[in-house]
Design an enzyme around this catalytic site. Structure first.
Site, mmCIF file in Angstrom:
data_model
loop_
_atom_site.group_PDB
_atom_site.id
_atom_site.type_symbol
_atom_site.label_atom_id
_atom_site.label_comp_id
_atom_site.label_asym_id
_atom_site.label_seq_id
_atom_site.Cartn_x
_atom_site.Cartn_y
_atom_site.Cartn_z
ATOM 1 N N SER A 16 0.839 -1.206 0.000
ATOM 2 C CA SER A 16 0.000 0.000 0.000
ATOM 3 C C SER A 16 0.877 1.260 0.000
ATOM 4 O O SER A 16 0.506 2.267 -0.625
ATOM 5 C CB SER A 16 -0.993 -0.001 1.169
ATOM 6 O OG SER A 16 -0.311 0.029 2.385
ATOM 7 N N HIS A 112 9.145 3.027 9.370
ATOM 8 C CA HIS A 112 8.905 2.086 10.470
ATOM 9 C C HIS A 112 7.710 2.585 11.281
ATOM 10 O O HIS A 112 7.641 3.772 11.617
ATOM 11 C CB HIS A 112 10.161 1.998 11.347
ATOM 12 C CG HIS A 112 10.002 1.022 12.463
ATOM 13 N ND1 HIS A 112 10.118 -0.342 12.270
ATOM 14 C CD2 HIS A 112 9.689 1.197 13.772
ATOM 15 C CE1 HIS A 112 9.889 -0.960 13.421
ATOM 16 N NE2 HIS A 112 9.636 -0.049 14.345
HETATM 17 C C1 GRF Z 1 4.108 -0.571 6.816
HETATM 18 O O1 GRF Z 1 3.334 -0.500 7.989
HETATM 19 C C2 GRF Z 1 5.509 -0.117 7.093
HETATM 20 O O2 GRF Z 1 5.595 0.804 8.137
HETATM 21 C C3 GRF Z 1 6.209 -1.374 7.498
HETATM 22 O O3 GRF Z 1 5.621 -2.380 6.714
HETATM 23 C C4 GRF Z 1 4.293 -2.004 6.373
HETATM 24 C C5 GRF Z 1 4.156 -2.185 4.887
HETATM 25 O O4 GRF Z 1 2.823 -2.102 4.453
HETATM 26 N N1 GRF Z 1 7.634 -1.213 7.324
HETATM 27 P P1 GRF Z 1 2.516 -2.070 2.902
HETATM 28 O O5 GRF Z 1 3.104 -3.342 2.270
HETATM 29 O O6 GRF Z 1 3.116 -0.845 2.322
HETATM 30 O O7 GRF Z 1 1.021 -2.069 2.773
#
Ligand code: GRF
Length: 204
Positions: A16, A112
């Protein structure tokens, strides 16, 4: 005309954040082009998102290699070929070795879902929830050799209220990510980031 700023996104899952970054390059919020997705899971939804957006993917199977350095050397060659200026980690679930970290020092960032240095590592949202903190948030940082230890570029706080659940907190965190990450990437594309040791400043 200045040449286009070239970005590679590394992701392992839903993507996402990848999607938000793609849209931000399309609507001009980020003045750059995403030239490559690097993914360690062939079936991850992010790969389909890249296909739909017409962005090249480099998909690899880590199990096919004896050690991390072996596949990272191949990724490094691919990044080189694509003349990548910035590596953006967005839910890439693998630790990196110096093969990539040293090549992209100051040019590799991660997002993060906590206010680092609190709650590094996996399930940061769950860790903050279990701990019972009243404020958590998100951090965008440079990548160094450690686990979520690089210099902080930007942070955004998210309150945990009485009426929140773990699910509502996750939603708020993810919404905050979609605001902050494109903004930080746009700073890099505009070459506004200045790094001095652990002190990162944005020349606005
Ligand atoms: C996000 O919450 C990011 O902070 C963490 O992994 C998640 C990735 O979500 N590092 P997406 O794949 O971008 O939906």
């Amino acid at each position: 005309m200045a040449s286009t700023f070239r970005i590679a996104v590394f992701a392992s899952g839903q993507g996402s954040n990848f999607q938000t970054l793609v849209e931000a390059t399309q609507n001009g919020r980020i003045d750059a082009e995403i030239v490559l997705l690097v993914c360690d899971k062939a079936k991850a939804p992010v790969v389909e998102r890249a296909n739909k957006a017409g962005i090249d993917s480099y998909v690899f199977d880590p199990k096919a290699y004896a050690k991390r350095e072996d596949y990272e050397l191949e990724i490094a060659a691919e990044l080189e070929r694509k003349q990548v200026d910035l590596v953006v980690l967005a839910g890439y679930m693998r630790l990196l070795t110096p093969v990539l970290v040293d090549r992209y020092t100051g040019r590799m960032i991660n997002i993060h879902p906590s206010l680092l240095p609190a709650f590094p590592g996996k399930d940061a949202i769950g860790q903050a929830w279990e701990y019972g903190v009243k404020t958590t948030g998100i951090t965008v940082h440079l990548v160094d050799g450690g686990m979520d230890t690089g210099a902080v570029i930007a942070q955004k706080a998210v309150e945990i209220r009485n009426e929140d659940s773990l699910e509502s907190l996750e939603e708020k965190i993810h919404a905050a990510e979609k605001e902050l990450y494109p903004e930080v990437v746009s700073w890099f594309a505009k070459e506004l980031i200045h790094v001095e040791g652990r002190k990162v400043s944005v020349m606005q």
